[in-house]
Write a protein that holds these residues in place. Structure first.
Motif, PDB file in Angstrom:
ATOM      1  N   ARG A  33       0.855  -1.186   0.000  1.00 15.58           N
ATOM      2  CA  ARG A  33       0.000   0.000   0.000  1.00 15.58           C
ATOM      3  C   ARG A  33       0.891   1.236   0.000  1.00 15.58           C
ATOM      4  O   ARG A  33       1.923   1.253   0.638  1.00 15.58           O
ATOM      5  N   PRO A  34       0.488   2.254  -0.687  1.00 18.56           N
ATOM      6  CA  PRO A  34       1.295   3.473  -0.726  1.00 18.56           C
ATOM      7  C   PRO A  34       1.338   4.150   0.629  1.00 18.56           C
ATOM      8  O   PRO A  34       0.426   4.024   1.426  1.00 18.56           O
ATOM      9  N   THR A  38      -4.539   7.775   2.504  1.00 14.65           N
ATOM     10  CA  THR A  38      -5.345   7.336   1.362  1.00 14.65           C
ATOM     11  C   THR A  38      -6.800   7.224   1.778  1.00 14.65           C
ATOM     12  O   THR A  38      -7.112   7.042   2.949  1.00 14.65           O
ATOM     13  N   TRP A  67      -4.350   9.074  -7.847  1.00 21.97           N
ATOM     14  CA  TRP A  67      -4.821   7.693  -7.854  1.00 21.97           C
ATOM     15  C   TRP A  67      -3.656   6.757  -7.557  1.00 21.97           C
ATOM     16  O   TRP A  67      -2.574   6.889  -8.125  1.00 21.97           O
ATOM     17  N   THR A  68      -3.860   5.793  -6.649  1.00 21.80           N
ATOM     18  CA  THR A  68      -2.802   4.852  -6.263  1.00 21.80           C
ATOM     19  C   THR A  68      -2.692   3.670  -7.220  1.00 21.80           C
ATOM     20  O   THR A  68      -1.761   2.893  -7.135  1.00 21.80           O
ATOM     21  N   GLU A  70      -5.232   1.473  -7.327  1.00 27.36           N
ATOM     22  CA  GLU A  70      -6.149   0.484  -6.751  1.00 27.36           C
ATOM     23  C   GLU A  70      -7.589   0.949  -6.897  1.00 27.36           C
ATOM     24  O   GLU A  70      -7.882   2.140  -6.807  1.00 27.36           O
ATOM     25  N   GLU A  83      -8.931   4.249  -4.964  1.00 26.70           N
ATOM     26  CA  GLU A  83      -8.109   4.604  -3.818  1.00 26.70           C
ATOM     27  C   GLU A  83      -7.280   5.823  -4.187  1.00 26.70           C
ATOM     28  O   GLU A  83      -6.504   5.789  -5.140  1.00 26.70           O
ATOM     29  N   ARG A  85      -4.621   8.951  -2.952  1.00 24.39           N
ATOM     30  CA  ARG A  85      -3.603   9.385  -1.989  1.00 24.39           C
ATOM     31  C   ARG A  85      -3.635  10.910  -1.912  1.00 24.39           C
ATOM     32  O   ARG A  85      -3.657  11.590  -2.934  1.00 24.39           O
TER      33      ARG A  85
END
Length: 86
Positions: A33-34, A38, A67-68, A70, A83, A85
């Motif tokens: 996960r970044p 988020t 946008w990540t 996901e 998802e 960020r």
């Protein structure tokens, strides 16, 4: 009380050869996960990965985020979330 056995000798190993030293543990892998804050943001129905690549960056920009990569469907055929960020 009594000892279970008699200790014959004891020593502390110094300067053990490299082959006798324990192998260091590898560094932990980074989280998939970044990092950062988020949040899932509603994006309407998303039908495929390709559709997400079109819709999610627009949704992210409208929210001031990025946008990540996901996304997931929350209501089949009606709603998905991207998802984002911040």
């Amino acid at each position: 009380m009594s000892d279970l056995y008699q200790i014959q000798s004891a020593s502390r190993r110094r300067g053990a050869s490299p082959s006798q030293r324990p192998t260091p543990r590898p560094a932990p892998r980074p989280s998939p996960r970044p990092s950062g804050n988020t949040r899932d943001v509603n994006a309407g129905p998303i039908w495929s990965r390709e559709d997400a690549k079109t819709k999610c960056p627009v949704v992210a920009a409208s929210q001031g985020g990025q946008w990540t990569g996901e996304w997931r469907t929350t209501v089949q055929g009606k709603m998905s979330v991207c998802e984002i960020r911040f």
